[in-house]
Design a protein around this motif. Structure first.
Motif, short mmCIF file in Angstrom:
data_model
loop_
_atom_site.label_atom_id
_atom_site.label_comp_id
_atom_site.label_asym_id
_atom_site.label_seq_id
_atom_site.Cartn_x
_atom_site.Cartn_y
_atom_site.Cartn_z
N GLN A 239 0.84 -1.20 0.00
CA GLN A 239 0.00 0.00 0.00
C GLN A 239 0.87 1.25 0.00
OE1 GLN A 239 -1.32 -2.81 1.68
NE2 GLN A 239 -2.56 -2.83 -0.17
N MET A 265 0.27 -0.69 -12.87
CA MET A 265 0.62 -2.00 -12.33
C MET A 265 -0.37 -2.45 -11.24
SD MET A 265 4.13 -3.42 -10.61
CE MET A 265 5.21 -3.10 -11.97
N TYR A 266 -0.84 -1.49 -10.45
CA TYR A 266 -1.72 -1.84 -9.35
C TYR A 266 -3.16 -2.12 -9.80
CZ TYR A 266 1.44 -1.34 -5.42
OH TYR A 266 2.44 -1.54 -4.51
N THR A 267 -3.50 -1.66 -10.99
CA THR A 267 -4.86 -1.95 -11.47
C THR A 267 -4.86 -3.02 -12.55
OG1 THR A 267 -4.71 -0.11 -13.02
CG2 THR A 267 -5.87 0.30 -10.94
N ASN A 268 -3.79 -3.07 -13.34
CA ASN A 268 -3.79 -4.03 -14.44
C ASN A 268 -2.37 -4.49 -14.76
OD1 ASN A 268 -4.76 -5.57 -16.51
ND2 ASN A 268 -4.94 -3.88 -17.96
N PRO A 269 -1.79 -5.30 -13.88
CA PRO A 269 -0.41 -5.74 -14.15
C PRO A 269 -0.36 -6.61 -15.39
CG PRO A 269 -1.35 -6.95 -12.30
CD PRO A 269 -2.34 -5.90 -12.66
N VAL A 270 0.77 -6.54 -16.08
CA VAL A 270 0.90 -7.29 -17.33
C VAL A 270 1.24 -8.75 -17.04
CG1 VAL A 270 2.28 -7.50 -19.45
CG2 VAL A 270 1.62 -5.23 -18.59
N ASN A 271 2.11 -8.94 -16.05
CA ASN A 271 2.64 -10.29 -15.83
C ASN A 271 1.85 -11.07 -14.78
OD1 ASN A 271 4.62 -12.36 -14.62
ND2 ASN A 271 5.58 -11.71 -16.52
N LYS A 272 1.70 -12.34 -15.05
CA LYS A 272 0.94 -13.22 -14.14
C LYS A 272 1.53 -13.24 -12.73
CE LYS A 272 -0.10 -18.14 -13.72
NZ LYS A 272 0.27 -19.45 -14.21
N GLU A 275 0.70 -10.09 -10.83
CA GLU A 275 -0.70 -10.19 -10.41
C GLU A 275 -0.82 -11.07 -9.15
OE1 GLU A 275 -3.81 -9.24 -11.84
OE2 GLU A 275 -4.94 -10.43 -10.40
N LEU A 278 0.80 -9.29 -6.09
CA LEU A 278 0.00 -8.15 -5.61
C LEU A 278 -1.28 -8.61 -4.91
CD1 LEU A 278 0.30 -5.66 -8.62
CD2 LEU A 278 1.29 -5.38 -6.36
N THR A 279 -1.86 -9.70 -5.41
CA THR A 279 -3.11 -10.17 -4.82
C THR A 279 -2.87 -11.16 -3.69
OG1 THR A 279 -3.29 -11.82 -6.58
CG2 THR A 279 -4.50 -9.78 -6.90
N GLY A 280 -1.61 -11.31 -3.30
CA GLY A 280 -1.29 -12.10 -2.11
C GLY A 280 -1.33 -13.60 -2.32
N LYS A 281 -1.21 -14.03 -3.58
CA LYS A 281 -1.25 -15.48 -3.83
C LYS A 281 0.09 -16.13 -3.48
CE LYS A 281 -5.07 -15.53 -7.03
NZ LYS A 281 -5.35 -14.12 -7.22
N MET B 1 -3.56 -14.93 -1.21
CA MET B 1 -4.75 -14.21 -0.74
C MET B 1 -5.15 -14.74 0.64
SD MET B 1 -8.46 -13.54 -2.58
CE MET B 1 -8.04 -14.52 -3.96
N LYS B 5 -10.08 -12.26 2.95
CA LYS B 5 -10.25 -11.51 1.70
C LYS B 5 -10.93 -12.38 0.66
CE LYS B 5 -6.72 -10.20 -1.00
NZ LYS B 5 -5.60 -9.41 -1.52
N VAL B 77 -5.93 -5.06 -5.02
CA VAL B 77 -5.24 -4.46 -6.16
C VAL B 77 -5.40 -5.38 -7.36
CG1 VAL B 77 -3.49 -3.12 -4.91
CG2 VAL B 77 -3.06 -5.50 -5.43
N ALA B 78 -4.94 -4.89 -8.50
CA ALA B 78 -4.92 -5.66 -9.74
C ALA B 78 -6.31 -6.22 -10.08
CB ALA B 78 -3.86 -6.76 -9.66
N GLU B 80 -8.29 -8.19 -8.59
CA GLU B 80 -9.25 -8.18 -7.48
C GLU B 80 -9.90 -6.81 -7.34
OE1 GLU B 80 -7.04 -11.52 -4.68
OE2 GLU B 80 -6.93 -9.41 -4.15
N LEU B 81 -9.09 -5.78 -7.49
CA LEU B 81 -9.63 -4.41 -7.41
C LEU B 81 -10.63 -4.19 -8.55
CD1 LEU B 81 -9.55 -1.52 -6.20
CD2 LEU B 81 -7.74 -1.01 -7.82
N ARG B 82 -10.22 -4.60 -9.75
CA ARG B 82 -11.11 -4.41 -10.90
C ARG B 82 -12.40 -5.21 -10.71
NH1 ARG B 82 -6.49 -5.85 -13.89
NH2 ARG B 82 -7.65 -7.52 -14.91
N GLY B 239 -5.64 -11.11 -15.25
CA GLY B 239 -4.43 -11.41 -14.49
C GLY B 239 -3.76 -12.70 -14.89
N ASN B 241 -2.34 -13.19 -18.09
CA ASN B 241 -1.41 -13.10 -19.21
C ASN B 241 0.03 -13.18 -18.72
OD1 ASN B 241 -2.71 -10.93 -18.17
ND2 ASN B 241 -1.98 -9.52 -19.71
N GLU B 242 0.77 -13.99 -19.36
CA GLU B 242 2.16 -14.24 -18.92
C GLU B 242 3.05 -13.08 -19.34
OE1 GLU B 242 4.71 -15.97 -16.81
OE2 GLU B 242 3.06 -17.31 -17.27
#
Lengths: 283, 242
Positions: A239, A265-272, A275, A278-281, B1, B5, B77-78, B80-82, B239, B241-242
């Motif tokens: 954050q 990057m925070y709304t639409n990252p290019v790389n898997k 993503e 950022l989403t904590g996976k 995640m 959440k 974010v990313a 999830e935000l969308r 989310g 795309n490689e």
């Protein structure tokens, strides 16, 4: 007085005239706004690779955040930006780090000179605990032989004001640096870094040991400082990276996976992997 | 995640799905009414319709609360935000569709015995059928990550606009010379209101399709040219795309 300081600084930094010309070029033409740049930068500790072939621009008057899980190479990369690996046994650096177009790893460039042009703020506040607040701020200048009291006073006040600390300590500049709170000590460390008028400011998790209020003050400070400096910040706080930075680089396993505008990057990252991080996976 | 959440995002997803089902149910009922040509709407049917409308309103508030909580507590974010932003946008559009559906039902029940309605009922029925299809496809595009359905919805908006224009011309033509009869005039106005509401429901479905595209591609395509939206519709797994 500022002119004198600049003259002194030129004398102590001693970078080539080309550097000054490039700097003028940046100011005049924008130069794509790049103040600093790495090209295929690789850092190894013995046989272990810390970061691999990183090419990343650092823009003028922008904050660049470096994010990624622990051990991904963020700090290794940051330390390479002001030749701190010179002090690390077994560390080898290949590739280029350009400051205003000059490779800071050129054999003729003095690493001490570079560290004056590229200031560093560490994770934990690093004041000299028994040294006075005043002397903490001007320590870097005194080290290079500047003794002019009037100049030192002026630089101290300016640096403390830039670090948003002056009003809190102006009546006790002779008190030891260790007497300040954690947040104040970190701002004192920032003031010390600013006193030598660097061109780039590197920050390695500058708020990780601070409470939310102190962190917030440092973030506001970063926002103010970026008007005059190129800033690179390493942070584990996603954050915070989102709030303070204009560009973000995501590191993973020593590689730069993605670099771009933070908002994007925070709304639409290019790389898997970006993503997923950022989403904590993972991380 | 984190589990919390994940649960919060799953919950808002489920609620959008339930709200969508209710909306599609309302539209289906209207469609059946118009297709049958029998506009005799019983009190029980109206009561259930109103009850469902209230339920839809409650979902709008619930989804809004869930959205605020997810943003403030979990800082998505990313993709999830969308996703949660799209859920919020969908809930607003779905609620409006619910309002307009209820309005159409009310007017239909008022003009059921008037002769003028019969001249328009087939066209209204066909227009509503197409619009309901657009709503369904736009929702499915979001729920099933289907970019093609979103594009299809956006394309069909022009078709509905065209039908709307033709209907208005027809209403003007048919009502010419009948302004002295206030009841007849009122009927034509009511038919115009029904047609306009159907057209606005179609507009809402395009909003849903746009929210879906925002979620899937991370692009805000509102007020954009459809041909530009159509280009580069590959890699729509958010989310992935490689």
């Amino acid at each position: 007085m500022e002119i004198i300081l600049k003259k002194k600084k030129m004398a102590v930094t001693g970078l080539s005239d080309k550097s000054e010309r490039v700097k003028e070029g940046i100011q005049k033409n924008g130069f794509d706004g790049i103040r600093m740049e790495t090209r295929n930068l690789t850092v190894k500790y013995g046989r272990v690779t810390g970061v691999k072939e990183i090419s990343l621009p650092v823009y003028n008057e922008k904050v660049t955040a470096l994010i990624g899980p622990s051990g991904c190479g963020k700090t290794t990369f940051l330390r390479a930006l002001n030749r701190m690996h010179d002090l690390t046994r077994n560390a080898t650096v290949t590739g280029e780090v350009l400051l205003d177009g000059n490779n800071i790893y050129h054999p003729k460039v003095n690493p001490v000179t570079i560290r004056r042009k590229i200031g560093m703020v560490f994770q934990k506040p690093t004041p000299f605990p028994t040294m006075s607040i005043f002397n903490n701020v001007v320590a870097g200048l005194k080290l290079v032989g500047i003794r002019n009291k009037e100049l030192l006073n002026e630089v101290c006040e300016k640096a403390l004001k830039q670090a948003a600390l002056f009003d809190e300590v102006k009546d006790r500049l002779n008190s030891p640096g260790g007497s300040l709170s954690g947040g104040q000590q970190q701002r004192l460390s920032i003031a010390r870094a600013l006193a030598i008028e660097p061109e780039v400011l590197l920050m390695d998790e500058p708020t990780s040991s601070l409470d939310p209020q102190s962190s917030s003050r440092i973030e506001d400070l970063i926002h103010e400082l970026k008007k005059n400096y190129a800033i690179v910040i390493v942070t584990h706080n996603l954050q915070q990276a989102g709030r303070v930075s204009d560009n973000t680089g995501f590191f993973y396993l020593g590689e730069l996976i993605e670099f771009g505008e933070t908002e994007k990057m925070y709304t639409n990252p290019v790389n898997k992997r970006t993503e997923e991080y950022l989403t904590g996976k993972f991380g | 995640m984190t589990v919390k959440k994940e649960n919060a995002i799953n919950n808002i997803h489920e609620d959008v799905e339930k709200m969508s089902e209710l909306i599609l149910g309302q539209l289906r009922q209207l469609d059946e009414l118009l297709c049958s040509g029998d506009l005799e709407i019983g009190d029980e049917k109206k009561r259930v319709f109103r009850e469902t409308e209230r339920e839809i309103d409650e979902y709008e508030i619930k989804i809004s609360d869930e959205f605020i909580n997810i943003v403030s507590l979990h800082k998505p974010v990313a993709s999830e935000l969308r996703f949660v932003i799209a859920c919020y946008r969908l809930s607003i559009n779905l609620e409006r569709i619910g309002d307009m559906s209820l309005k159409i039902l009310r007017i239909l029940s008022e003009i059921k015995h008037q002769p003028n309605i019969n001249e328009f009922i087939d066209e209204i029925s066909s227009m509503l059928g197409m619009t309901a299809n657009m709503v369904e496809k736009s929702i499915l595009s979001f729920l099933n990550n289907d970019m093609d359905y979103a594009i299809w919805t956006l394309k069909n908006d022009d078709v509905i606009d065209e039908i709307n224009n033709k209907m208005i011309k027809k209403i003007i033509k048919k009502s010419r010379g009948k302004f002295s009869d206030s009841q007849t005039l009122s009927n034509f106005i009511n038919i115009k209101i029904i047609v306009s509401n159907i057209e606005r429901i179609a507009d809402q479905s395009t909003n849903i399709a746009e929210a879906s595209i925002y979620y899937l591609k991370g692009e805000d395509v509102r007020h954009s040219d459809i041909s530009k939206i159509e280009s580069g519709t590959d890699e729509v797994q958010p989310g992935k795309n490689e």
